[in-house]
Motif scaffolding. Structure first.
Motif: not given
Length: 225
Positions: A177-184, A195-208
């Protein structure tokens, strides 16, 4: 082999390598040894050249696709898959066990959620163990579960066999949960500055990336490096 048979095997049939090329995009863990194992179990019977090489027709490919889908998306054991195939060979349209609304003709549409009963049936987990996993925050408290809950619950059961129970893994959930907060935070901050909004795919990439780093730390810890 007859002359007609020889002509048949000289064209239109595929080698093991070609079968892998046709199926591995959808089934990344498919290997020559797994193909041979499925043949040994009598689930698929490729033709043989005079020199003994296996050759697969398009019908063999579709049969393999069905077998692999039943394993991956419906978690059926080979014994049950053999029964499904036997019914199909007899011209029947068998119902897939555990999913009475879904028959073999529509099975290639993967099942994405499971009820708690289906999850326990597939993994062999008891109601109590599933409840412990949910109470520890390692699985969602829900009436249906995503398909990836199967490997997660299976892993939890294997850990429990070694004395690492869901209760011991509460700290893992807190750390996640702490890692998820850091990624968010990282995603939202970069989204503001980019200029490019980031979202779920970027979060999952960082989680990987975090998974890769964490695995490396653990491997070094146990390899003594």
């Amino acid at each position: 082999m007859t002359a007609a048979g020889a002509r048949k095997l000289s064209g239109g049939l595929l080698s093991i390598g070609q079968v892998l090329a046709a199926l591995q995009d959808d089934f990344a863990d498919l290997t020559p040894s797994k193909l041979r194992f499925l043949e040994e179990q009598g689930l698929v019977t490729p033709e043989r050249t005079k020199s003994g090489y296996r050759k697969f027709s398009q019908s063999h490919i579709e049969r393999l696709r069905l077998i692999l889908t039943l394993q991956r998306d419906h978690y059926l054991p080979l014994k049950v898959i053999a029964e499904v195939l036997d019914d199909m060979d007899q011209g029947l349209d068998p119902i897939i066990p555990g999913a009475s609304q879904r028959n073999a003709s529509s099975v290639l549409a993967p099942k994405r959620v499971l009820s708690s009963d289906e999850l326990r049936r597939v993994t062999g987990a008891s109601s109590r163990f599933l409840g412990e996993a949910i109470a520890a925050g390692l699985l969602p408290a829900a009436e249906v579960f995503p398909h990836d809950a199967v490997p997660q619950l299976t892993a939890l059961m294997r850990l429990a066999e070694r004395g690492i129970t869901p209760r011991h893994l509460r700290s893992l959930r807190v750390a996640a949960e702490k890692e998820a907060e850091m990624i968010s935070h990282a995603v939202s901050t970069r989204g503001v500055n980019s200029r490019t909004p980031l979202g779920t795919e970027d979060s999952l990439e960082l989680a990987g990336y975090l998974d890769t780093v964490r695995s490396g730390v653990l491997r070094r810890r146990f390899s003594g490096q």
